[in-house]
Design a protein around this motif. Structure first.
Motif, PDB file in Angstrom:
ATOM      1  N   VAL A  27       0.851  -1.173   0.000  1.00 42.61           N
ATOM      2  CA  VAL A  27       0.000   0.000   0.000  1.00 42.61           C
ATOM      3  C   VAL A  27       0.898   1.238   0.000  1.00 42.61           C
ATOM      4  N   GLU A  28       0.470   2.243  -0.756  1.00 45.09           N
ATOM      5  CA  GLU A  28       1.155   3.532  -0.767  1.00 45.09           C
ATOM      6  C   GLU A  28       0.550   4.382   0.349  1.00 45.09           C
ATOM      7  N   VAL A  29       1.406   5.012   1.132  1.00 41.55           N
ATOM      8  CA  VAL A  29       0.972   5.811   2.266  1.00 41.55           C
ATOM      9  C   VAL A  29       1.484   7.238   2.062  1.00 41.55           C
ATOM     10  N   SER A  32       5.597   9.967   5.610  1.00 40.03           N
ATOM     11  CA  SER A  32       7.002   9.581   5.487  1.00 40.03           C
ATOM     12  C   SER A  32       7.225   8.137   5.939  1.00 40.03           C
ATOM     13  N   ALA A  33       8.335   7.578   5.495  1.00 32.23           N
ATOM     14  CA  ALA A  33       8.695   6.222   5.918  1.00 32.23           C
ATOM     15  C   ALA A  33       8.847   6.165   7.436  1.00 32.23           C
ATOM     16  N   GLN A  34       9.390   7.214   8.027  1.00 34.33           N
ATOM     17  CA  GLN A  34       9.570   7.264   9.479  1.00 34.33           C
ATOM     18  C   GLN A  34       8.221   7.227  10.202  1.00 34.33           C
ATOM     19  N   GLU A  35       7.248   7.992   9.721  1.00 37.91           N
ATOM     20  CA  GLU A  35       5.912   8.007  10.330  1.00 37.91           C
ATOM     21  C   GLU A  35       5.216   6.653  10.139  1.00 37.91           C
ATOM     22  N   THR A  36       5.398   6.065   8.961  1.00 30.41           N
ATOM     23  CA  THR A  36       4.780   4.767   8.667  1.00 30.41           C
ATOM     24  C   THR A  36       5.362   3.694   9.577  1.00 30.41           C
ATOM     25  N   TRP A  37       6.682   3.684   9.736  1.00 33.61           N
ATOM     26  CA  TRP A  37       7.345   2.726  10.614  1.00 33.61           C
ATOM     27  C   TRP A  37       6.836   2.892  12.053  1.00 33.61           C
ATOM     28  N   ALA A  38       6.702   4.136  12.491  1.00 33.88           N
ATOM     29  CA  ALA A  38       6.220   4.396  13.850  1.00 33.88           C
ATOM     30  C   ALA A  38       4.815   3.819  14.061  1.00 33.88           C
ATOM     31  N   ALA A  39       3.955   3.944  13.052  1.00 30.89           N
ATOM     32  CA  ALA A  39       2.601   3.375  13.161  1.00 30.89           C
ATOM     33  C   ALA A  39       2.660   1.854  13.266  1.00 30.89           C
ATOM     34  N   LEU A  40       3.550   1.241  12.507  1.00 28.77           N
ATOM     35  CA  LEU A  40       3.647  -0.222  12.489  1.00 28.77           C
ATOM     36  C   LEU A  40       4.339  -0.805  13.710  1.00 28.77           C
ATOM     37  N   VAL A 112       7.999  -4.431   5.215  1.00 31.11           N
ATOM     38  CA  VAL A 112       9.046  -3.582   4.636  1.00 31.11           C
ATOM     39  C   VAL A 112       8.446  -2.199   4.390  1.00 31.11           C
ATOM     40  N   VAL A 113       9.148  -1.155   4.844  1.00 32.41           N
ATOM     41  CA  VAL A 113       8.741   0.235   4.629  1.00 32.41           C
ATOM     42  C   VAL A 113       9.834   0.903   3.812  1.00 32.41           C
ATOM     43  N   GLU A 114       9.434   1.485   2.666  1.00 33.08           N
ATOM     44  CA  GLU A 114      10.390   2.157   1.782  1.00 33.08           C
ATOM     45  C   GLU A 114       9.893   3.559   1.466  1.00 33.08           C
ATOM     46  N   PRO A 115      10.803   4.532   1.455  1.00 27.13           N
ATOM     47  CA  PRO A 115      10.387   5.882   1.070  1.00 27.13           C
ATOM     48  C   PRO A 115      10.029   5.932  -0.414  1.00 27.13           C
ATOM     49  N   THR A 116       9.059   6.775  -0.750  1.00 18.69           N
ATOM     50  CA  THR A 116       8.684   7.024  -2.146  1.00 18.69           C
ATOM     51  C   THR A 116       8.674   8.534  -2.355  1.00 18.69           C
ATOM     52  N   ALA A 117       8.445   8.941  -3.585  1.00 19.56           N
ATOM     53  CA  ALA A 117       8.416  10.370  -3.900  1.00 19.56           C
ATOM     54  C   ALA A 117       7.291  11.101  -3.164  1.00 19.56           C
ATOM     55  N   HIS A 118       6.213  10.383  -2.824  1.00 19.39           N
ATOM     56  CA  HIS A 118       5.050  11.025  -2.205  1.00 19.39           C
ATOM     57  C   HIS A 118       4.730  10.477  -0.817  1.00 19.39           C
TER      58      HIS A 118
END
Length: 169
Positions: A27-29, A32-40, A112-118
Motif C-alpha cells: 500500500v502507498e501511504v 514519510s517512511a519514518q511516520e509509517t514505521w512508527a505506526a507499524l 518492509v517500509v520504503e520511502p517514495t516520492a510522495h
C-alpha cells in the motif's frame, strides 16, 4: 484458568517460497517512511486490523532481533511471535512461536517500509502451514479469515494514520 499454549515451529524466509498459504500486499501511504514505521511499531495496530483485539509488545523498547509480542485475535486465539529480523525504520520479520490453538505448524510475517516520492510504500508478506486437522480446511480458512485479516491490516494503515494526524494531541 491459564491458557494452554501449543508450539509453532519457528521458520525463516524460506517459508515464503514453500508455504501452502501465502499472501503479499503493498500500500502507498502519503506519510514519510519514518511516520509509517512508527505506526507499524506502535501500540495502535490492533485498532485498524479486522479480527485483532489487542497487540501487546512483551519486550521492552528499543525493539530489535529477539523482540516478542502477543496478538489476541477474535475467538480467544492468542499468538506469540518472535522477530528474527529487525532493521530499524525499514524491515521487520517474525515467526510465530506459540498459539492458544494448535492451528499453525509454521507462520512467518514480513514488513518492509520504503520511502517514495510522495510518502512511503508498506509491503507485507505472510506465509503459513497449518497443522492437521486445520490443514483440511486451509483454503476455507484462508478465504474467510486469513485473507480478509491481511487485507484489513494493509489497506487500513493509511486511514489509521490520517485519523492519528487529525486527532488533537
Amino acid at each position: 484458568m491459564a491458557a494452554r499454549w501449543y508450539p509453532i515451529e519457528e521458520a525463516d524466509d524460506s517459508l515464503f517460497a514453500s508455504a501452502p498459504l501465502y499472501h503479499a500486499r503493498s500500500v502507498e501511504v502519503p506519510y514519510s517512511a519514518q511516520e509509517t514505521w512508527a505506526a507499524l511499531t506502535g501500540d495502535g495496530v490492533s485498532s485498524w486490523t479486522k479480527g485483532m483485539k489487542r497487540l501487546t509488545w512483551t519486550s521492552p523498547r528499543p525493539f530489535g532481533v529477539g523482540t516478542t509480542r502477543e496478538i489476541e485475535m477474535g475467538g480467544d486465539f492468542i499468538l506469540r511471535e518472535r522477530f528474527f529480523r529487525w532493521e530499524e525504520g525499514h524491515r521487520k520479520t517474525f515467526s510465530g512461536v506459540e498459539g492458544t490453538r494448535p492451528i499453525f505448524r509454521y507462520l512467518v510475517e514480513d514488513y518492509v517500509v520504503e520511502p517514495t516520492a510522495h510518502g512511503a510504500r508498506f509491503s507485507w508478506r505472510w506465509a503459513a502451514e497449518l497443522n492437521r486437522p486445520w490443514s483440511f480446511f486451509g483454503q476455507a480458512l484462508n478465504r474467510f479469515s486469513f485473507a480478509p485479516v491481511g487485507r484489513s491490516h494493509i489497506d487500513g494503515l493509511p486511514t489509521y494514520m490520517a485519523a492519528q494526524k487529525a486527532a488533537p494531541h
